[in-house]
Write a protein that holds these residues in place. Structure first.
Motif, PDB file in Angstrom:
ATOM      1  N   MET A 185       0.849  -1.172   0.000  1.00  0.00           N
ATOM      2  CA  MET A 185       0.000   0.000   0.000  1.00  0.00           C
ATOM      3  C   MET A 185       0.900   1.243   0.000  1.00  0.00           C
ATOM      4  SD  MET A 185      -2.919   1.121   2.794  1.00  0.00           S
ATOM      5  CE  MET A 185      -3.962  -0.257   2.486  1.00  0.00           C
ATOM      6  N   SER A 186       0.591   2.180  -0.862  1.00  0.00           N
ATOM      7  CA  SER A 186       1.405   3.394  -0.969  1.00  0.00           C
ATOM      8  C   SER A 186       1.136   4.323   0.220  1.00  0.00           C
ATOM      9  CB  SER A 186       1.093   4.123  -2.267  1.00  0.00           C
ATOM     10  OG  SER A 186      -0.192   4.719  -2.197  1.00  0.00           O
ATOM     11  N   LEU A 187       2.045   5.274   0.417  1.00  0.00           N
ATOM     12  CA  LEU A 187       1.871   6.241   1.491  1.00  0.00           C
ATOM     13  C   LEU A 187       0.592   7.050   1.293  1.00  0.00           C
ATOM     14  CD1 LEU A 187       5.505   7.590   2.007  1.00  0.00           C
ATOM     15  CD2 LEU A 187       4.263   5.925   3.398  1.00  0.00           C
ATOM     16  N   LYS A 188       0.313   7.364   0.049  1.00  0.00           N
ATOM     17  CA  LYS A 188      -0.892   8.128  -0.267  1.00  0.00           C
ATOM     18  C   LYS A 188      -2.145   7.332   0.125  1.00  0.00           C
ATOM     19  CE  LYS A 188      -2.323  11.100  -4.070  1.00  0.00           C
ATOM     20  NZ  LYS A 188      -2.071  11.453  -5.465  1.00  0.00           N
ATOM     21  N   ASP A 189      -2.161   6.054  -0.185  1.00  0.00           N
ATOM     22  CA  ASP A 189      -3.296   5.197   0.168  1.00  0.00           C
ATOM     23  C   ASP A 189      -3.452   5.096   1.683  1.00  0.00           C
ATOM     24  OD1 ASP A 189      -3.909   4.723  -2.501  1.00  0.00           O
ATOM     25  OD2 ASP A 189      -2.718   2.870  -2.573  1.00  0.00           O
ATOM     26  N   LYS A 190      -2.325   4.957   2.386  1.00  0.00           N
ATOM     27  CA  LYS A 190      -2.371   4.890   3.846  1.00  0.00           C
ATOM     28  C   LYS A 190      -2.934   6.180   4.424  1.00  0.00           C
ATOM     29  CE  LYS A 190       1.495   1.723   4.465  1.00  0.00           C
ATOM     30  NZ  LYS A 190       2.834   1.539   5.040  1.00  0.00           N
ATOM     31  N   PHE A 191      -2.501   7.317   3.861  1.00  0.00           N
ATOM     32  CA  PHE A 191      -3.005   8.602   4.333  1.00  0.00           C
ATOM     33  C   PHE A 191      -4.520   8.673   4.167  1.00  0.00           C
ATOM     34  CE2 PHE A 191      -4.508  12.879   3.557  1.00  0.00           C
ATOM     35  CZ  PHE A 191      -4.026  13.551   4.664  1.00  0.00           C
ATOM     36  N   TYR A 192      -5.021   8.348   2.985  1.00  0.00           N
ATOM     37  CA  TYR A 192      -6.460   8.425   2.725  1.00  0.00           C
ATOM     38  C   TYR A 192      -7.257   7.475   3.614  1.00  0.00           C
ATOM     39  CZ  TYR A 192      -5.800  11.428  -1.347  1.00  0.00           C
ATOM     40  OH  TYR A 192      -5.481  12.475  -2.175  1.00  0.00           O
ATOM     41  N   LYS A 193      -6.705   6.311   3.890  1.00  0.00           N
ATOM     42  CA  LYS A 193      -7.389   5.350   4.758  1.00  0.00           C
ATOM     43  C   LYS A 193      -7.532   5.925   6.167  1.00  0.00           C
ATOM     44  CE  LYS A 193      -7.211   0.611   6.379  1.00  0.00           C
ATOM     45  NZ  LYS A 193      -6.490  -0.657   6.358  1.00  0.00           N
ATOM     46  N   ILE A 194      -6.463   6.494   6.690  1.00  0.00           N
ATOM     47  CA  ILE A 194      -6.501   7.073   8.030  1.00  0.00           C
ATOM     48  C   ILE A 194      -7.373   8.318   8.037  1.00  0.00           C
ATOM     49  CG2 ILE A 194      -5.113   8.218   9.804  1.00  0.00           C
ATOM     50  CD1 ILE A 194      -2.873   6.204   9.035  1.00  0.00           C
ATOM     51  N   TYR A 195      -7.202   9.180   7.049  1.00  0.00           N
ATOM     52  CA  TYR A 195      -7.974  10.426   6.968  1.00  0.00           C
ATOM     53  C   TYR A 195      -9.471  10.138   6.942  1.00  0.00           C
ATOM     54  CZ  TYR A 195      -9.479  15.048   5.473  1.00  0.00           C
ATOM     55  OH  TYR A 195     -10.093  16.277   5.396  1.00  0.00           O
ATOM     56  N   GLY A 196      -9.877   9.149   6.194  1.00  0.00           N
ATOM     57  CA  GLY A 196     -11.293   8.802   6.075  1.00  0.00           C
ATOM     58  C   GLY A 196     -11.914   8.345   7.374  1.00  0.00           C
ATOM     59  N   ASN A 197     -11.108   7.835   8.290  1.00  0.00           N
ATOM     60  CA  ASN A 197     -11.615   7.346   9.566  1.00  0.00           C
ATOM     61  C   ASN A 197     -11.490   8.356  10.702  1.00  0.00           C
ATOM     62  OD1 ASN A 197     -12.450   4.720   8.747  1.00  0.00           O
ATOM     63  ND2 ASN A 197     -10.310   4.136   8.612  1.00  0.00           N
ATOM     64  N   LEU A 198     -10.941   9.538  10.418  1.00  0.00           N
ATOM     65  CA  LEU A 198     -10.783  10.550  11.462  1.00  0.00           C
ATOM     66  C   LEU A 198     -12.103  11.251  11.753  1.00  0.00           C
ATOM     67  CD1 LEU A 198      -7.522  12.402  10.338  1.00  0.00           C
ATOM     68  CD2 LEU A 198      -7.790  10.928  12.329  1.00  0.00           C
ATOM     69  N   PRO A 199     -12.355  11.565  13.034  1.00  0.00           N
ATOM     70  CA  PRO A 199     -13.514  12.414  13.339  1.00  0.00           C
ATOM     71  C   PRO A 199     -13.307  13.788  12.710  1.00  0.00           C
ATOM     72  CG  PRO A 199     -12.620  11.386  15.328  1.00  0.00           C
ATOM     73  CD  PRO A 199     -11.656  11.108  14.219  1.00  0.00           C
ATOM     74  N   LEU A 200     -14.380  14.442  12.328  1.00  0.00           N
ATOM     75  CA  LEU A 200     -14.287  15.724  11.632  1.00  0.00           C
ATOM     76  C   LEU A 200     -13.519  16.771  12.428  1.00  0.00           C
ATOM     77  CD1 LEU A 200     -17.857  15.979  10.086  1.00  0.00           C
ATOM     78  CD2 LEU A 200     -15.733  15.307   8.974  1.00  0.00           C
ATOM     79  N   VAL A 201     -13.685  16.824  13.742  1.00  0.00           N
ATOM     80  CA  VAL A 201     -12.985  17.841  14.541  1.00  0.00           C
ATOM     81  C   VAL A 201     -11.483  17.585  14.576  1.00  0.00           C
ATOM     82  CG1 VAL A 201     -14.975  18.432  15.963  1.00  0.00           C
ATOM     83  CG2 VAL A 201     -13.442  16.632  16.704  1.00  0.00           C
ATOM     84  N   THR A 202     -11.067  16.359  14.447  1.00  0.00           N
ATOM     85  CA  THR A 202      -9.645  16.010  14.476  1.00  0.00           C
ATOM     86  C   THR A 202      -8.933  16.477  13.217  1.00  0.00           C
ATOM     87  OG1 THR A 202     -10.184  14.069  15.802  1.00  0.00           O
ATOM     88  CG2 THR A 202      -8.021  14.091  14.762  1.00  0.00           C
ATOM     89  N   ARG A 203      -9.641  16.616  12.143  1.00  0.00           N
ATOM     90  CA  ARG A 203      -9.026  16.988  10.864  1.00  0.00           C
ATOM     91  C   ARG A 203      -8.452  18.406  10.878  1.00  0.00           C
ATOM     92  NH1 ARG A 203     -13.244  14.193   6.579  1.00  0.00           N
ATOM     93  NH2 ARG A 203     -12.937  12.090   7.378  1.00  0.00           N
ATOM     94  N   ASP A 204      -8.864  19.218  11.844  1.00  0.00           N
ATOM     95  CA  ASP A 204      -8.340  20.581  11.969  1.00  0.00           C
ATOM     96  C   ASP A 204      -7.071  20.645  12.819  1.00  0.00           C
ATOM     97  OD1 ASP A 204     -10.290  21.873  10.402  1.00  0.00           O
ATOM     98  OD2 ASP A 204     -11.692  21.866  12.089  1.00  0.00           O
ATOM     99  N   GLU A 205      -6.713  19.549  13.457  1.00  0.00           N
ATOM    100  CA  GLU A 205      -5.540  19.525  14.332  1.00  0.00           C
ATOM    101  C   GLU A 205      -4.244  19.487  13.524  1.00  0.00           C
ATOM    102  OE1 GLU A 205      -5.873  16.303  17.091  1.00  0.00           O
ATOM    103  OE2 GLU A 205      -7.761  17.069  17.906  1.00  0.00           O
ATOM    104  N   ILE A 206      -3.245  20.182  14.032  1.00  0.00           N
ATOM    105  CA  ILE A 206      -1.922  20.198  13.387  1.00  0.00           C
ATOM    106  C   ILE A 206      -1.236  18.864  13.654  1.00  0.00           C
ATOM    107  CG2 ILE A 206       0.361  21.264  13.434  1.00  0.00           C
ATOM    108  CD1 ILE A 206      -1.067  23.924  13.987  1.00  0.00           C
ATOM    109  N   ILE A 207      -0.704  18.274  12.592  1.00  0.00           N
ATOM    110  CA  ILE A 207      -0.054  16.970  12.734  1.00  0.00           C
ATOM    111  C   ILE A 207       1.454  17.037  12.540  1.00  0.00           C
ATOM    112  CG2 ILE A 207      -2.034  15.539  12.222  1.00  0.00           C
ATOM    113  CD1 ILE A 207      -1.121  15.457   9.298  1.00  0.00           C
TER     114      ILE A 207
END
Length: 60
Positions: A1-23
């Motif tokens: 699995m590519s890094l891009k695919d891993k990112f999208y998999k994790i991103y899709g499962n994040l709660p909406l409020v978490t997506r605004d957090e600095i990583i």
């Protein structure tokens, strides 16, 4: 699995409020999940750096 695919998999499962957090910080600027996704969606040169740093930090 590519890094891009891993990112999208994790991103899709994040709660909406978490997506605004600095990583991570690149060039002194904070990058949130949402900002990272924008760069990755557009396949910019910074997207590769973001993905590599996230993998290095074992976030993805």
């Amino acid at each position: 699995m590519s890094l891009k695919d891993k990112f999208y998999k994790i991103y899709g499962n994040l709660p909406l409020v978490t997506r605004d957090e600095i990583i991570l910080f690149i060039n002194g600027e904070g990058i949130s999940w949402k900002v990272a996704k924008l760069y990755i969606d557009q396949d910019t040169p910074l997207a590769k750096e973001i993905l590599e740093k996230l993998a290095e930090l074992r976030i993805i």
